[in-house]
Design an enzyme around this catalytic site. Structure first.
Site, PDB file in Angstrom:
ATOM      1  N   ASP A 179       0.709  -1.291  -0.202  1.00 52.67           N
ATOM      2  CA  ASP A 179      -0.026  -0.184  -0.286  1.00 52.67           C
ATOM      3  C   ASP A 179       1.061   1.340  -0.138  1.00 52.67           C
ATOM      4  O   ASP A 179       1.757   1.537   0.975  1.00 52.67           O
ATOM      5  CB  ASP A 179      -0.851  -0.096   1.362  1.00 52.67           C
ATOM      6  CG  ASP A 179      -1.991   1.320   1.229  1.00 52.67           C
ATOM      7  OD1 ASP A 179      -1.569   2.403   1.008  1.00 52.67           O
ATOM      8  OD2 ASP A 179      -2.895   1.108   1.671  1.00 52.67           O
ATOM      9  N   HIS A 180       0.932   1.739  -1.229  1.00 51.85           N
ATOM     10  CA  HIS A 180       2.291   2.883  -1.390  1.00 51.85           C
ATOM     11  C   HIS A 180       1.963   3.916  -0.371  1.00 51.85           C
ATOM     12  O   HIS A 180       3.024   4.780  -0.060  1.00 51.85           O
ATOM     13  CB  HIS A 180       2.492   3.239  -2.681  1.00 51.85           C
ATOM     14  CG  HIS A 180       1.512   4.153  -3.101  1.00 51.85           C
ATOM     15  ND1 HIS A 180       0.225   3.582  -3.784  1.00 51.85           N
ATOM     16  CD2 HIS A 180       1.412   5.555  -3.464  1.00 51.85           C
ATOM     17  CE1 HIS A 180      -0.414   5.001  -4.171  1.00 51.85           C
ATOM     18  NE2 HIS A 180       0.406   5.953  -4.113  1.00 51.85           N
ATOM     19  N   HIS A 242      -5.863   3.046   1.074  1.00 55.42           N
ATOM     20  CA  HIS A 242      -4.900   3.957   1.480  1.00 55.42           C
ATOM     21  C   HIS A 242      -5.751   4.921   2.768  1.00 55.42           C
ATOM     22  O   HIS A 242      -5.116   5.143   3.871  1.00 55.42           O
ATOM     23  CB  HIS A 242      -4.709   5.061   0.547  1.00 55.42           C
ATOM     24  CG  HIS A 242      -4.154   4.349  -0.806  1.00 55.42           C
ATOM     25  ND1 HIS A 242      -3.134   3.299  -0.899  1.00 55.42           N
ATOM     26  CD2 HIS A 242      -4.591   4.557  -2.028  1.00 55.42           C
ATOM     27  CE1 HIS A 242      -3.005   3.027  -2.083  1.00 55.42           C
ATOM     28  NE2 HIS A 242      -3.574   3.659  -2.804  1.00 55.42           N
TER      29      HIS A 242
HETATM   30  N1  LIG Z   1      -0.541   2.121 -12.234  1.00 55.60           N
HETATM   31  C1  LIG Z   1      -0.551   2.705 -11.114  1.00 55.60           C
HETATM   32  O1  LIG Z   1      -0.440   3.917 -10.812  1.00 55.60           O
HETATM   33  C2  LIG Z   1      -0.859   1.762 -10.067  1.00 55.60           C
HETATM   34  C3  LIG Z   1      -1.163   0.473 -10.483  1.00 55.60           C
HETATM   35  N2  LIG Z   1      -1.522  -0.450  -9.202  1.00 55.60           N
HETATM   36  C4  LIG Z   1      -1.600  -1.834  -9.598  1.00 55.60           C
HETATM   37  O2  LIG Z   1      -0.704  -2.419 -10.109  1.00 55.60           O
HETATM   38  C5  LIG Z   1      -0.872  -3.541 -11.097  1.00 55.60           C
HETATM   39  C6  LIG Z   1      -0.570  -3.018 -12.483  1.00 55.60           C
HETATM   40  O3  LIG Z   1      -1.089  -1.967 -12.772  1.00 55.60           O
HETATM   41  P1  LIG Z   1      -0.709  -1.305 -14.264  1.00 55.60           P
HETATM   42  O4  LIG Z   1       0.848  -1.387 -14.438  1.00 55.60           O
HETATM   43  O5  LIG Z   1      -1.231  -0.067 -14.147  1.00 55.60           O
HETATM   44  O6  LIG Z   1      -1.262  -2.161 -15.394  1.00 55.60           O
HETATM   45  P2  LIG Z   1      -1.194  -1.998 -16.744  1.00 55.60           P
HETATM   46  O7  LIG Z   1      -2.312  -2.644 -17.554  1.00 55.60           O
HETATM   47  O8  LIG Z   1      -0.290  -0.772 -17.409  1.00 55.60           O
HETATM   48  O9  LIG Z   1       0.042  -3.224 -17.160  1.00 55.60           O
HETATM   49  C7  LIG Z   1      -0.281  -4.454 -17.130  1.00 55.60           C
HETATM   50  C8  LIG Z   1       1.095  -5.419 -17.324  1.00 55.60           C
HETATM   51  O10 LIG Z   1       0.535  -7.050 -17.195  1.00 55.60           O
HETATM   52  C9  LIG Z   1       1.221  -7.562 -18.653  1.00 55.60           C
HETATM   53  N3  LIG Z   1       0.280  -8.444 -18.864  1.00 55.60           N
HETATM   54  C10 LIG Z   1      -0.886  -8.385 -19.128  1.00 55.60           C
HETATM   55  N4  LIG Z   1      -1.691  -9.892 -19.459  1.00 55.60           N
HETATM   56  C11 LIG Z   1      -0.437 -10.518 -19.350  1.00 55.60           C
HETATM   57  C12 LIG Z   1      -0.406 -11.884 -19.428  1.00 55.60           C
HETATM   58  N5  LIG Z   1      -1.618 -12.496 -19.803  1.00 55.60           N
HETATM   59  N6  LIG Z   1       0.717 -12.458 -19.299  1.00 55.60           N
HETATM   60  C13 LIG Z   1       1.947 -11.774 -19.133  1.00 55.60           C
HETATM   61  N7  LIG Z   1       1.818 -10.458 -19.144  1.00 55.60           N
HETATM   62  C14 LIG Z   1       0.566  -9.803 -19.143  1.00 55.60           C
HETATM   63  C15 LIG Z   1       1.110  -6.212 -19.703  1.00 55.60           C
HETATM   64  O11 LIG Z   1       2.265  -6.303 -20.588  1.00 55.60           O
HETATM   65  P3  LIG Z   1       1.842  -7.035 -21.903  1.00 55.60           P
HETATM   66  O12 LIG Z   1       0.550  -6.283 -22.543  1.00 55.60           O
HETATM   67  O13 LIG Z   1       2.910  -6.819 -22.753  1.00 55.60           O
HETATM   68  O14 LIG Z   1       1.543  -8.630 -21.683  1.00 55.60           O
HETATM   69  C16 LIG Z   1       1.601  -5.096 -18.670  1.00 55.60           C
HETATM   70  O15 LIG Z   1       3.036  -5.299 -18.480  1.00 55.60           O
HETATM   71  C17 LIG Z   1      -2.430  -3.494 -10.625  1.00 55.60           C
HETATM   72  O16 LIG Z   1      -2.930  -4.405  -9.856  1.00 55.60           O
HETATM   73  C18 LIG Z   1      -2.866  -2.148 -10.559  1.00 55.60           C
HETATM   74  O17 LIG Z   1      -4.136  -2.175  -9.666  1.00 55.60           O
HETATM   75  C19 LIG Z   1      -1.565   0.045  -8.058  1.00 55.60           C
HETATM   76  C20 LIG Z   1      -1.318   1.186  -7.624  1.00 55.60           C
HETATM   77  C21 LIG Z   1      -1.281   2.238  -8.718  1.00 55.60           C
HETATM   78  O1  LIG Z   2      -3.323   3.535  -5.403  1.00 56.95           O
HETATM   79  C1  LIG Z   2      -3.650   4.435  -6.218  1.00 56.95           C
HETATM   80  O2  LIG Z   2      -3.138   5.691  -5.754  1.00 56.95           O
HETATM   81  C2  LIG Z   2      -3.239   6.755  -6.866  1.00 56.95           C
HETATM   82  C3  LIG Z   2      -2.998   8.091  -5.891  1.00 56.95           C
HETATM   83  O3  LIG Z   2      -1.635   8.090  -5.303  1.00 56.95           O
HETATM   84  P1  LIG Z   2      -0.903   9.223  -5.047  1.00 56.95           P
HETATM   85  O4  LIG Z   2       0.524   8.752  -4.224  1.00 56.95           O
HETATM   86  O5  LIG Z   2      -0.480   9.866  -6.180  1.00 56.95           O
HETATM   87  O6  LIG Z   2      -1.564   9.959  -3.970  1.00 56.95           O
HETATM   88  C4  LIG Z   2      -4.304   6.889  -7.489  1.00 56.95           C
HETATM   89  O7  LIG Z   2      -4.259   7.836  -8.565  1.00 56.95           O
HETATM   90  C5  LIG Z   2      -4.766   5.692  -7.830  1.00 56.95           C
HETATM   91  O8  LIG Z   2      -5.938   5.858  -8.634  1.00 56.95           O
HETATM   92  C6  LIG Z   2      -4.948   4.482  -7.103  1.00 56.95           C
HETATM   93  O9  LIG Z   2      -4.848   3.079  -7.898  1.00 56.95           O
END
Ligand SMILES: NC(=O)C1=CN([C@@H]2O[C@H](COP(=O)(O)OP(=O)(O)OC[C@H]3O[C@@H](n4cnc5c(N)ncnc54)[C@H](OP(=O)(O)O)[C@@H]3O)[C@@H](O)[C@H]2O)C=CC1
Ligand SMILES: O=C1O[C@H](COP(=O)(O)O)[C@@H](O)[C@H](O)[C@H]1O
Length: 495
Positions: A179-180, A242
């Site tokens: 939980d960042h 959070h």
């Molecule tokens: N982005 C953010 O700011 C935050 C994200 N999170 C959490 O982090 C996690 C990732 O989020 P996010 O990076 O935004 O997601 P994205 O959709 O941007 O990335 C998903 C990744 O998974 C890969 N992927 C998808 N399906 C497969 C598969 N079947 N096999 C292998 N690789 C696969 C994709 O690459 P490819 O298409 O090349 O396979 C890609 O690298 C989630 O649980 C999200 O809730 C939490 C807090 C903040």
């Molecule tokens: O986990 C999450 O947090 C961000 C907000 O994080 P912050 O550090 O920028 O305050 C939020 O934008 C996102 O929707 C949520 O998945």
């Protein structure tokens, strides 16, 4: 092992995703730059798209350069990165990954220490962990740790199911549910402010505090995460994790010691003491909102329902305000108000602790009202503490004037606060799980929010969109406090 410069092999599932690009690679780089990583580390990226090692290294370099807004002159950092393309549902590929990890263990002398970081959609978590075990990737001479991103499940039942699945491959002490917010400098400071200052602890209860307000506002919309967000909403995205974690840190009893288990067990007690909200009471305690069009940071923005991958009739909330009651001796009768939302006036996270009024106003002839004392904890973007007091107005008899005692955390000696992810990754490498959530916390948080999401999912919000982008949310959010005789303190409050 040198615990200050841990050796490890980090496998990032979802290495081409948004989180890896924006947060993970820059954080690993910062650890490297600050000398917190030993040279004996390697990172393996996993995702489906076909990339060579060189292409992946270039991708990592670019993501670090974008985050730091500077060019990397020395490319030794990216030489530690490897890429292994495969679909995580394909069982055969795990054997190839296993061979690669064994080779890298030898090349980098990582002592078999492995971190598996699941930066992917949660539906893959169970599949990946069970294959890591069945294909022998978790059988290592060193330690193994699993970092799991939020959301941990979609509700209590699915979280419980997920927990059972991952516990078949990893023990609870090997699971780091991230939980960042727990990595943010001023969130970590909550405990220090409370437990290292004699002046606060005697006042930190229902005899002296009238209410506590936590606001986490964002200017961003859902960006390119519509597919995920439209099934999640602000309650699951921000409140279940959070916001409730901040409530727990503010309300917990002093732990016996500052150990991982002692701190977590005090937080769990708070989450279990949250007064459950029945389906009939949801409207009384919680307000939901969804943004319409508006102006944010001087630019016109579209409404939530017009965003990519969002249902044009979406019932998903992008704003939540709530009143939480903690039914224990310390907090009985003190409301904790929380609010969070997207496309609000500005990006800010703040906690306001409002103290009760003095028993009587001796200055009523010269002051209509004495302002309540406030302790404001600025989490972001500014980091610090402000204490609002009243003092004598200079040169005037019997007249008070507001005084602010201000401490700016990131103004002192140019302290460069590390990114939350940087701190948490480092903690994980060193085996310190204090700032990660235990299953019991996750479970109690879901049990609290589930009735709210059940009501919101089964009843259409007839007034959506009900707040303009660039505002502080719907009017009902103000009314929630007004009916208790309070008001939201403005984000930039100066008396
Ligand atoms: N982005 C953010 O700011 C935050 C994200 N999170 C959490 O982090 C996690 C990732 O989020 P996010 O990076 O935004 O997601 P994205 O959709 O941007 O990335 C998903 C990744 O998974 C890969 N992927 C998808 N399906 C497969 C598969 N079947 N096999 C292998 N690789 C696969 C994709 O690459 P490819 O298409 O090349 O396979 C890609 O690298 C989630 O649980 C999200 O809730 C939490 C807090 C903040
Ligand atoms: O986990 C999450 O947090 C961000 C907000 O994080 P912050 O550090 O920028 O305050 C939020 O934008 C996102 O929707 C949520 O998945």
């Amino acid at each position: 092992m040198n615990n200050m410069n841990p050796k490890s092999l980090i496998v990032i599932f979802g290495a081409t995703g948004d989180l890896a690009k924006r947060k993970l690679f820059p954080s690993i780089y910062q650890l490297y730059e600050k000398g917190k990583l030993s040279e004996e580390f390697a990172v393996v990226g996993v995702a489906r798209r076909p990339l060579s090692n060189d292409e992946f290294r270039n991708y990592v370099r670019q993501s670090v350069e974008n985050a730091l807004r500077q060019e990397l002159s020395d490319l030794s950092f990216v030489s530690h990165f490897y890429y292994h393309p495969f679909d995580v549902t394909d069982i055969a590929s795990y054997q190839q990954l296993k061979t690669l990890l064994a080779q890298l263990d030898e090349t980098y002398h990582t002592d078999g220490n492995r971190i598996f970081y699941l930066a992917m959609a949660p539906e893959f978590f169970g599949t990946i962990t069970s294959r890591l075990k069945s294909e022998g990737l978790t059988a290592t001479n060193g330690w193994k740790r699993l970092v799991i991103e939020k959301p941990f499940g979609h509700d209590f039942r699915s979280a419980q199911q997920l927990n059972v699945e991952i516990r078949q491959s990893f023990a609870e002490h090997e699971i780091y549910r991230i939980d960042h917010y727990l990595g943010k400098e001023m969130v970590q400071n909550i405990e220090v402010i409370r437990f290292s200052n004699a002046i606060f602890e005697p006042l930190w209860n229902n005899r002296f505090i009238s209410n506590i307000q936590i606001t986490s506002s964002e200017t961003l919309g859902v960006e390119d995460r519509g597919r995920y967000y439209d099934h999640s909403g602000a309650l699951r995205d921000m409140v279940q994790n959070h916001m409730l974690q901040m409530v727990a840190l503010l309300a917990m009893e002093p732990p016996i010691k500052l150990t991982t288990d002692d701190i977590r067990s005090e937080k769990v007690k708070v989450l279990r003491a949250l007064r459950p909200i029945s389906h009939d009471e949801v409207d009384q305690y919680f307000v939901r909102g969804q943004y319409g069009r508006g102006i944010v940071n001087g630019k016109e923005v579209i409404s939530y329902r017009e965003e990519n991958n969002v249902d044009p009739n979406s019932n998903t909330e992008t704003f939540v305000a709530g009143k939480l009651m903690i039914d224990n001796f310390r907090w009985a009768g003190v409301p904790f108000y929380i609010r969070t939302g997207k496309r609000m006036t500005e990006k800010s996270t703040k906690i306001v602790v409002q103290f009760k009024d003095v028993p009587m106003n001796l200055y009523y002839r010269t002051n209509e009202k004495i302002q309540p004392n406030l302790l404001i904890i600025h989490i972001q973007p500014d980091e610090g503490i402000t204490l609002h007091l009243n003092g004598k107005k200079s040169g005037e008899n019997m007249k008070t004037t507001p005084i602010e005692l201000d401490y700016c955390n990131n103004c002192i000696d140019g302290i460069n606060t590390p990114e939350a992810y940087e701190k948490l990754l480092y903690d994980c490498m060193r085996g310190d799980a204090t700032n990660f959530t235990h299953w019991d916390e996750v479970a109690a948080s879901w049990q609290f929010v589930d009735p709210i999401s059940e009501v919101w999912e089964s009843t259409k919000a007839a007034d959506f969109p009900n707040y303009e982008a660039g505002s502080m949310g719907p009017k009902a959010s103000d009314a929630l406090l007004e009916k208790d005789g309070f008001r939201w303190w403005p984000i930039h409050y100066h008396q």
